[in-house]
Design a protein around this motif. Structure first.
Motif, PDB file in Angstrom:
ATOM      1  N   SER A 184       0.989  -1.311   0.216  1.00  0.00           N
ATOM      2  CA  SER A 184       0.128   0.099  -0.040  1.00  0.00           C
ATOM      3  C   SER A 184       0.748   1.186  -0.153  1.00  0.00           C
ATOM      4  O   SER A 184       0.186   2.339  -0.152  1.00  0.00           O
ATOM      5  CB  SER A 184      -0.775   0.110   1.316  1.00  0.00           C
ATOM      6  N   SER A 185       2.146   1.197   0.367  1.00  0.00           N
ATOM      7  CA  SER A 185       2.831   2.536   0.189  1.00  0.00           C
ATOM      8  C   SER A 185       4.382   2.170   0.300  1.00  0.00           C
ATOM      9  O   SER A 185       4.580   0.847   0.725  1.00  0.00           O
ATOM     10  CB  SER A 185       2.734   3.196   1.415  1.00  0.00           C
ATOM     11  N   GLY A 186       5.264   2.909   0.199  1.00  0.00           N
ATOM     12  CA  GLY A 186       6.631   2.644   0.270  1.00  0.00           C
ATOM     13  C   GLY A 186       7.240   2.371   1.839  1.00  0.00           C
ATOM     14  O   GLY A 186       7.863   1.564   2.044  1.00  0.00           O
ATOM     15  N   THR A 187       6.206   3.131   2.731  1.00  0.00           N
ATOM     16  CA  THR A 187       6.569   2.843   4.192  1.00  0.00           C
ATOM     17  C   THR A 187       6.214   1.606   4.317  1.00  0.00           C
ATOM     18  O   THR A 187       7.012   0.782   5.266  1.00  0.00           O
ATOM     19  CB  THR A 187       5.686   3.916   4.888  1.00  0.00           C
ATOM     20  N   GLU A 188       4.951   0.954   3.945  1.00  0.00           N
ATOM     21  CA  GLU A 188       4.557  -0.241   4.152  1.00  0.00           C
ATOM     22  C   GLU A 188       5.723  -1.286   3.596  1.00  0.00           C
ATOM     23  O   GLU A 188       5.689  -2.468   4.218  1.00  0.00           O
ATOM     24  CB  GLU A 188       3.277  -0.410   3.594  1.00  0.00           C
TER      25      GLU A 188
ATOM     26  N   PHE B 208      19.911  11.381   6.952  1.00  0.00           N
ATOM     27  CA  PHE B 208      19.640  12.164   5.748  1.00  0.00           C
ATOM     28  C   PHE B 208      18.754  11.563   4.801  1.00  0.00           C
ATOM     29  O   PHE B 208      19.058  11.207   3.731  1.00  0.00           O
ATOM     30  CB  PHE B 208      20.723  12.786   4.967  1.00  0.00           C
ATOM     31  N   THR B 209      17.227  11.345   5.383  1.00  0.00           N
ATOM     32  CA  THR B 209      16.562  10.550   4.475  1.00  0.00           C
ATOM     33  C   THR B 209      15.048  11.057   5.179  1.00  0.00           C
ATOM     34  O   THR B 209      15.002  11.902   5.941  1.00  0.00           O
ATOM     35  CB  THR B 209      16.634   9.025   4.751  1.00  0.00           C
ATOM     36  N   PHE B 210      13.949  10.467   4.206  1.00  0.00           N
ATOM     37  CA  PHE B 210      12.718  10.755   4.782  1.00  0.00           C
ATOM     38  C   PHE B 210      12.255  10.057   5.950  1.00  0.00           C
ATOM     39  O   PHE B 210      13.059   8.937   6.068  1.00  0.00           O
ATOM     40  CB  PHE B 210      11.697  10.336   3.664  1.00  0.00           C
ATOM     41  N   ALA B 211      11.570  10.600   6.714  1.00  0.00           N
ATOM     42  CA  ALA B 211      11.134  10.042   8.080  1.00  0.00           C
ATOM     43  C   ALA B 211      11.035   8.472   8.262  1.00  0.00           C
ATOM     44  O   ALA B 211      11.116   7.839   9.193  1.00  0.00           O
ATOM     45  CB  ALA B 211      10.353  10.683   8.928  1.00  0.00           C
ATOM     46  N   ALA B 212      10.228   8.108   7.022  1.00  0.00           N
ATOM     47  CA  ALA B 212       9.462   6.655   7.032  1.00  0.00           C
ATOM     48  C   ALA B 212      10.796   5.800   7.287  1.00  0.00           C
ATOM     49  O   ALA B 212      10.520   4.623   7.607  1.00  0.00           O
ATOM     50  CB  ALA B 212       8.933   6.462   5.446  1.00  0.00           C
ATOM     51  N   THR B 213      12.105   5.891   6.598  1.00  0.00           N
ATOM     52  CA  THR B 213      13.236   5.266   6.570  1.00  0.00           C
ATOM     53  C   THR B 213      13.355   4.587   8.338  1.00  0.00           C
ATOM     54  O   THR B 213      13.508   3.460   8.548  1.00  0.00           O
ATOM     55  CB  THR B 213      14.403   5.606   6.236  1.00  0.00           C
TER      56      THR B 213
ATOM     57  N   GLU C 148      17.496  -2.061   0.530  1.00  0.00           N
ATOM     58  CA  GLU C 148      17.453  -0.742  -0.266  1.00  0.00           C
ATOM     59  C   GLU C 148      16.174  -0.083  -0.345  1.00  0.00           C
ATOM     60  O   GLU C 148      15.266  -0.535  -0.678  1.00  0.00           O
ATOM     61  CB  GLU C 148      17.921  -1.063  -1.747  1.00  0.00           C
ATOM     62  N   ASP C 149      16.476   1.256   0.629  1.00  0.00           N
ATOM     63  CA  ASP C 149      15.178   1.906   0.438  1.00  0.00           C
ATOM     64  C   ASP C 149      15.153   2.648  -0.996  1.00  0.00           C
ATOM     65  O   ASP C 149      15.898   3.757  -0.962  1.00  0.00           O
ATOM     66  CB  ASP C 149      15.299   3.005   1.665  1.00  0.00           C
ATOM     67  N   ALA C 150      14.639   2.273  -1.735  1.00  0.00           N
ATOM     68  CA  ALA C 150      14.680   2.545  -2.954  1.00  0.00           C
ATOM     69  C   ALA C 150      13.344   3.302  -3.564  1.00  0.00           C
ATOM     70  O   ALA C 150      12.783   3.369  -4.607  1.00  0.00           O
ATOM     71  CB  ALA C 150      14.710   1.472  -4.141  1.00  0.00           C
ATOM     72  N   ALA C 151      12.790   4.146  -2.553  1.00  0.00           N
ATOM     73  CA  ALA C 151      11.723   4.760  -2.810  1.00  0.00           C
ATOM     74  C   ALA C 151      11.818   5.690  -3.859  1.00  0.00           C
ATOM     75  O   ALA C 151      10.902   6.479  -4.663  1.00  0.00           O
ATOM     76  CB  ALA C 151      11.060   5.264  -1.412  1.00  0.00           C
ATOM     77  N   GLN C 152      13.083   6.558  -3.965  1.00  0.00           N
ATOM     78  CA  GLN C 152      13.227   7.633  -4.861  1.00  0.00           C
ATOM     79  C   GLN C 152      14.239   6.920  -6.281  1.00  0.00           C
ATOM     80  O   GLN C 152      14.322   7.764  -7.292  1.00  0.00           O
ATOM     81  CB  GLN C 152      14.160   8.642  -4.192  1.00  0.00           C
ATOM     82  N   SER C 153      14.370   5.615  -6.221  1.00  0.00           N
ATOM     83  CA  SER C 153      15.373   5.160  -7.152  1.00  0.00           C
ATOM     84  C   SER C 153      14.765   4.023  -8.085  1.00  0.00           C
ATOM     85  O   SER C 153      15.512   3.758  -8.793  1.00  0.00           O
ATOM     86  CB  SER C 153      16.499   4.616  -6.573  1.00  0.00           C
TER      87      SER C 153
ATOM     88  N   THR D 241      10.361   0.097  -2.840  1.00  0.00           N
ATOM     89  CA  THR D 241      10.060   1.311  -3.694  1.00  0.00           C
ATOM     90  C   THR D 241       8.733   2.022  -2.969  1.00  0.00           C
ATOM     91  O   THR D 241       7.721   1.277  -2.638  1.00  0.00           O
ATOM     92  CB  THR D 241      10.333   1.208  -5.137  1.00  0.00           C
ATOM     93  N   SER D 242       8.480   3.034  -3.642  1.00  0.00           N
ATOM     94  CA  SER D 242       7.271   3.831  -3.519  1.00  0.00           C
ATOM     95  C   SER D 242       6.762   4.194  -4.716  1.00  0.00           C
ATOM     96  O   SER D 242       7.149   4.828  -5.684  1.00  0.00           O
ATOM     97  CB  SER D 242       7.548   5.081  -2.619  1.00  0.00           C
ATOM     98  N   PHE D 243       5.293   4.206  -4.701  1.00  0.00           N
ATOM     99  CA  PHE D 243       4.788   4.646  -5.984  1.00  0.00           C
ATOM    100  C   PHE D 243       3.748   5.908  -5.841  1.00  0.00           C
ATOM    101  O   PHE D 243       2.893   6.312  -6.266  1.00  0.00           O
ATOM    102  CB  PHE D 243       3.757   3.743  -6.741  1.00  0.00           C
TER     103      PHE D 243
ATOM    104  N   SER E 172       4.700  11.421  -7.123  1.00  0.00           N
ATOM    105  CA  SER E 172       5.769  12.639  -7.000  1.00  0.00           C
ATOM    106  C   SER E 172       6.807  11.685  -7.518  1.00  0.00           C
ATOM    107  O   SER E 172       7.998  12.083  -8.237  1.00  0.00           O
ATOM    108  CB  SER E 172       6.074  13.507  -6.274  1.00  0.00           C
ATOM    109  N   LYS E 173       7.078  10.309  -7.350  1.00  0.00           N
ATOM    110  CA  LYS E 173       8.258   9.464  -7.378  1.00  0.00           C
ATOM    111  C   LYS E 173       8.297   9.221  -8.907  1.00  0.00           C
ATOM    112  O   LYS E 173       7.420   9.266  -9.963  1.00  0.00           O
ATOM    113  CB  LYS E 173       8.050   8.109  -6.833  1.00  0.00           C
ATOM    114  N   PRO E 174       9.558   8.607  -9.395  1.00  0.00           N
ATOM    115  CA  PRO E 174       9.952   8.534 -10.776  1.00  0.00           C
ATOM    116  C   PRO E 174       8.804   7.512 -11.337  1.00  0.00           C
ATOM    117  O   PRO E 174       8.331   7.850 -12.893  1.00  0.00           O
ATOM    118  CB  PRO E 174      11.164   7.631 -10.796  1.00  0.00           C
TER     119      PRO E 174
ATOM    120  N   HIS F 262      14.779  18.607   0.376  1.00  0.00           N
ATOM    121  CA  HIS F 262      14.603  17.295   0.618  1.00  0.00           C
ATOM    122  C   HIS F 262      16.061  17.001   1.183  1.00  0.00           C
ATOM    123  O   HIS F 262      16.952  16.488   0.714  1.00  0.00           O
ATOM    124  CB  HIS F 262      14.418  16.453  -0.371  1.00  0.00           C
ATOM    125  N   TYR F 263      16.108  17.152   2.816  1.00  0.00           N
ATOM    126  CA  TYR F 263      15.217  17.368   3.617  1.00  0.00           C
ATOM    127  C   TYR F 263      15.672  18.446   4.680  1.00  0.00           C
ATOM    128  O   TYR F 263      17.070  18.548   4.841  1.00  0.00           O
ATOM    129  CB  TYR F 263      14.990  16.049   4.742  1.00  0.00           C
ATOM    130  N   PRO F 264      14.949  19.444   5.010  1.00  0.00           N
ATOM    131  CA  PRO F 264      15.406  20.314   5.961  1.00  0.00           C
ATOM    132  C   PRO F 264      16.250  20.107   7.232  1.00  0.00           C
ATOM    133  O   PRO F 264      17.426  21.010   7.936  1.00  0.00           O
ATOM    134  CB  PRO F 264      14.309  21.307   6.271  1.00  0.00           C
TER     135      PRO F 264
END
Ligand SMILES: Cc1ncc(COP(=O)(O)O)c(C=O)c1O
Length: 369
Positions: free
Chosen positions: A56-60, A82-87, A155-160, A179-181, A184-186, A311-313
């Motif tokens: 259901s998501s990249g987080t899942e 240095f990543t999105f919180a989900a990792t 591999e957290d490949a949400a962006q790759s 990965t994540s769909f 906005s992802k590739p 990405h990310y402050p």
């Protein structure tokens, strides 16, 4: 100008996506319909992985992978701050401890030279993040994992999704690729979605069961699971998007090269570009640069009609939920400098020229502040 132009993409794929959505509405199998399996087969073939499990998501995807590895409270997972919180979130949700390792400043990916020193008897997995669409040095990470009792590598490949490393696709390079769909992802759908990739039959079976409440057969709950299926409708959307995905991946690479050329020509010495390793093809989920006076540059770009994002402050070790007293110099420095420019496969040559012209003016303006 849009930061990510999803409207042009839909325009190009409208007929196919609409037909695929209509087919789902007609057959009515909204959960685990035929498009789910069709997509899993297509994505497994695309990445060269034996198994693909849509979720259901990249987080899942990350959560289910860790559950399949039977992560226990107190277990440690090495990743970067240095990543999105989900990792890190999924590790903590299972009672585990994220053990942060700093990034290399060139690529913003995990510094593989620091991983071994972070391994302890409680280490249960290594989770590199393929940030901005560039894969980490997976050969080196896999070698470290092998030296330490065959630690699993996720591999957290949400962006790759679509990126490659030494000619092999992201998601197929380690124990798990997740990965994540997110739209906005590739490769995005029109809501939430994600996928797990693995070559391990037993782990694949565990993931399939976990995503559907731990069921090994209907109403036989063999293990603890979650409600983590990807909707049939979202699978249909991704199937539609796959029709020109090879073109999009190639186009993103060209656009990344063109951004580099234009920026080097126009803003030379005023900002730093991301390093792309020669053995990797980056899919540029975001086209991220490192700028001085970021707030002023962003504001000037906004005035010029060019949207940007950060990405990310704030690195995760400085977030209240994951705070540790440690210092990670490169993560902290990059969090203050990175800025992403508009990026999508439908970005035109004229768009890029305008963005870089506005960027040059904004850098000049901010330097005078
Ligand atoms: C690095 C990284 N990991 C995990 C995720 C989570 O993916 P999702 O939003 O599909 O849950 C994202 C999404 O932004 C991400 O960028």
């Amino acid at each position: 100008m849009e930061f990510i132009d999803l409207k042009s993409q839909y325009g190009a794929l409208r007929t196919s996506i609409n037909e695929r959505i209509q087919r789902v509405l007609d057959h009515g199998q909204y959960i685990m319909g035929p498009e789910v399996k069709e997509l899993e087969q297509a994505l497994a073939a695309f990445t060269g992985s034996r198994h693909c499990i849509t979720v259901s998501s990249g987080t899942e995807a990350l959560l289910i992978s860790l559950m399949a590895l039977d992560l226990k409270p107190g277990d440690e997972v090495i990743t970067t701050p240095f990543t999105f919180a989900a990792t890190a979130e999924v590790i903590v949700l299972l009672g585990g401890k994220p053990v942060f390792v700093d990034i290399e400043p060139g690529t913003c990916n995990i510094d593989v030279n620091l991983i071994e020193a972070a391994i302890t008897p409680r280490t249960r997995a290594i989770m590199p993040v393929s940030l901005y669409g560039q894969v980490s040095d997976m050969d080196e990470i896999n070698a470290i994992a092998a030296r330490h009792g065959n630690l699993p590598v996720i591999e957290d490949a949400a962006q790759s999704f679509g990126a490659s490393y030494k000619g092999q696709r992201s998601c197929s390079l380690s124990t798990f690729g997740c990965t994540s769909f997110f739209p906005s992802k590739p490769l995005g759908c029109y809501g939430d979605g994600g996928a797990i990739f693995t070559n391990d039959d037993a782990l694949a079976q565990a993931c399939r069961e976990i995503r559907i409440h731990g069921q090994s057969a209907r109403y036989t709950h063999t293990r603890l699971g979650v409600g983590g299926r990807m909707d049939t409708l979202q699978c249909a959307v991704v199937l539609g998007k796959l029709e020109r995905f090879d073109w999009e991946v190639a186009q993103r690479k060209l656009l990344g090269d063109e951004y580099r050329r234009l920026i080097e020509q126009t803003c030379s010495g005023q900002l730093e570009l991301l390093e792309v390793k020669p053995d990797r093809d980056c899919v540029w989920a975001q086209y991220t640069v490192k700028v001085p006076n970021r707030d002023a540059v962003q504001e000037a770009l906004k005035q010029a009609g060019v949207p940007t994002a950060v990405h990310y402050p704030r690195p995760l070790h400085q977030q209240p939920a994951y705070a540790t007293p440690q210092t990670f110099v490169h993560s902290e420095t990059m969090a203050g400098r990175v800025m992403s420019l508009p990026m999508s496969a439908d970005l035109t040559a004229q768009d890029q020229i305008e963005v870089v012209k506005a960027l040059a003016a904004s850098l000049k303006f901010s330097a005078q502040q």
